[in-house]
Design a protein around this motif. Structure first.
Motif, PDB file in Angstrom:
ATOM      1  N   LYS A  16      10.641 -12.946   3.548  1.00  0.00           N
ATOM      2  CA  LYS A  16      10.084 -12.174   2.439  1.00  0.00           C
ATOM      3  C   LYS A  16       9.690 -10.752   2.831  1.00  0.00           C
ATOM      4  N   LEU A  17       9.655 -10.445   4.130  1.00  0.00           N
ATOM      5  CA  LEU A  17       9.287  -9.102   4.587  1.00  0.00           C
ATOM      6  C   LEU A  17      10.505  -8.242   4.929  1.00  0.00           C
ATOM      7  N   ASP A  19      12.669  -6.573   3.323  1.00  0.00           N
ATOM      8  CA  ASP A  19      12.887  -5.324   2.592  1.00  0.00           C
ATOM      9  C   ASP A  19      11.757  -4.317   2.809  1.00  0.00           C
ATOM     10  N   GLU A  20      10.809  -4.665   3.668  1.00  0.00           N
ATOM     11  CA  GLU A  20       9.758  -3.717   4.049  1.00  0.00           C
ATOM     12  C   GLU A  20      10.069  -3.173   5.441  1.00  0.00           C
ATOM     13  N   TRP A  21       9.470  -1.999   5.767  1.00  0.00           N
ATOM     14  CA  TRP A  21       9.919  -1.262   6.942  1.00  0.00           C
ATOM     15  C   TRP A  21       8.768  -0.738   7.795  1.00  0.00           C
ATOM     16  N   ARG A  80       9.244  -7.737   9.149  1.00  0.00           N
ATOM     17  CA  ARG A  80       9.713  -6.488   8.552  1.00  0.00           C
ATOM     18  C   ARG A  80      10.888  -5.932   9.348  1.00  0.00           C
ATOM     19  N   ASP A 107      13.481   2.573   0.501  1.00  0.00           N
ATOM     20  CA  ASP A 107      12.399   2.829  -0.442  1.00  0.00           C
ATOM     21  C   ASP A 107      11.126   3.165   0.342  1.00  0.00           C
ATOM     22  N   ASP A 109       8.171   3.454  -0.586  1.00  0.00           N
ATOM     23  CA  ASP A 109       7.033   2.613  -0.970  1.00  0.00           C
ATOM     24  C   ASP A 109       6.988   1.325  -0.164  1.00  0.00           C
ATOM     25  N   GLN A 110       8.105   0.995   0.478  1.00  0.00           N
ATOM     26  CA  GLN A 110       8.179  -0.228   1.275  1.00  0.00           C
ATOM     27  C   GLN A 110       8.004   0.037   2.774  1.00  0.00           C
ATOM     28  N   THR A 112       5.562   0.478   5.742  1.00  0.00           N
ATOM     29  CA  THR A 112       4.163   0.165   6.059  1.00  0.00           C
ATOM     30  C   THR A 112       3.525   1.231   6.938  1.00  0.00           C
ATOM     31  N   GLU A 221       0.458  -8.417   4.783  1.00  0.00           N
ATOM     32  CA  GLU A 221       0.410  -7.314   3.818  1.00  0.00           C
ATOM     33  C   GLU A 221       0.778  -5.984   4.482  1.00  0.00           C
ATOM     34  N   GLN A 222       1.320  -5.073   3.676  1.00  0.00           N
ATOM     35  CA  GLN A 222       1.514  -3.716   4.155  1.00  0.00           C
ATOM     36  C   GLN A 222       0.157  -3.060   4.427  1.00  0.00           C
TER      37      GLN A 222
END
Length: 225
Positions: A16-17, A19-21, A80, A107, A109-110, A112, A221-222
């Motif tokens: 689930k992480l 797509d975060e960076w 991530r 993105d 916004d993604q 951290t 969490e970010q």
């Protein structure tokens, strides 16, 4: 206009992480024969930039290797993604990092955090400066915990701005950490040579950055700007 190229590589995340960076950067340019920014006016000597910023790029590559190994060993479901970027034209005005955030491949916004490794080679008396310590709410708890495990004496500066590439990310409301071993007499002169660099000190910075990066990669969490 300024012509520059950024060079990057990615460790893909998972779960689930994915797509975060986390972004880790350093600048690979320097002053050439002193075309801009040299402290020796009218110099026609090459400015090799062993500390500024060969030390930062070398540290980024070592960190990339460590985090890739950690990815293989960690069997956790969620991590991530990490992007490593060598920025160009930092010395001429942060042009590479400005282009990156104006034309982001992911993105923003993604993202951290952005970790900036610029001038990592001149640790003396175990003194390290970390700037951006006030750019995420979680740093108040996170940073002392990691610094306590390091032999480095860390001087913390809350501000997320300064004359290096992290500033471009801070202006996009992204938490930043800027690792920096300090200005020396050889800074921006032809005397910034490899024999002046303290590689053992650089390793201690990498050790600290590795622990922080690993926590940022797996925390649920970010970070909160």
């Amino acid at each position: 206009g300024i012509k520059t190229r950024n060079v990057g590589g990615v460790i893909p995340g998972r779960g689930k992480l994915a797509d975060e960076w986390l972004i880790v950067g350093g600048h690979y340019d320097h002053l050439g024969k002193g075309y801009v920014g040299s402290r020796e006016s009218r110099s026609n000597q090459y400015h090799n930039g062993a500390d500024d910023n060969a030390s930062g790029i070398a540290s980024m590559l070592v960190l990339a290797d460590r985090l890739a190994e950690a990815y293989e060993k960690d069997q956790g479901e969620h991590r991530r993604s990490v992007m490593f970027v060598g920025f160009g034209a930092e010395e001429a005005g942060l042009h590479g990092s400005k282009f990156f955030v104006d034309n982001p491949p992911v993105d923003l916004d993604q993202v951290t955090c952005m970790i900036n490794l610029d001038m990592m080679g001149r640790i003396s008396n175990n003194g390290l400066q970390i700037l951006g310590t006030g750019t995420a709410e979680e740093f108040d708890e996170m940073l002392p915990r990691h610094v306590a495990e390091s032999p480095l004496a860390v001087s913390a500066t809350p501000s997320g701005t300064g004359p290096s590439d992290h500033t471009s990310f801070y202006r996009m409301d992204i938490p930043v950490l800027f690792f920096f071993s300090g200005i020396t007499d050889e800074y921006h002169t032809p005397e910034d040579e490899a024999w002046t660099v303290n590689p053992q000190g650089s390793v201690e910075i990498i050790n600290l950055a590795t622990g922080l990066a690993e926590e940022m990669i797996v925390r649920e969490e970010q970070l909160t700007f």
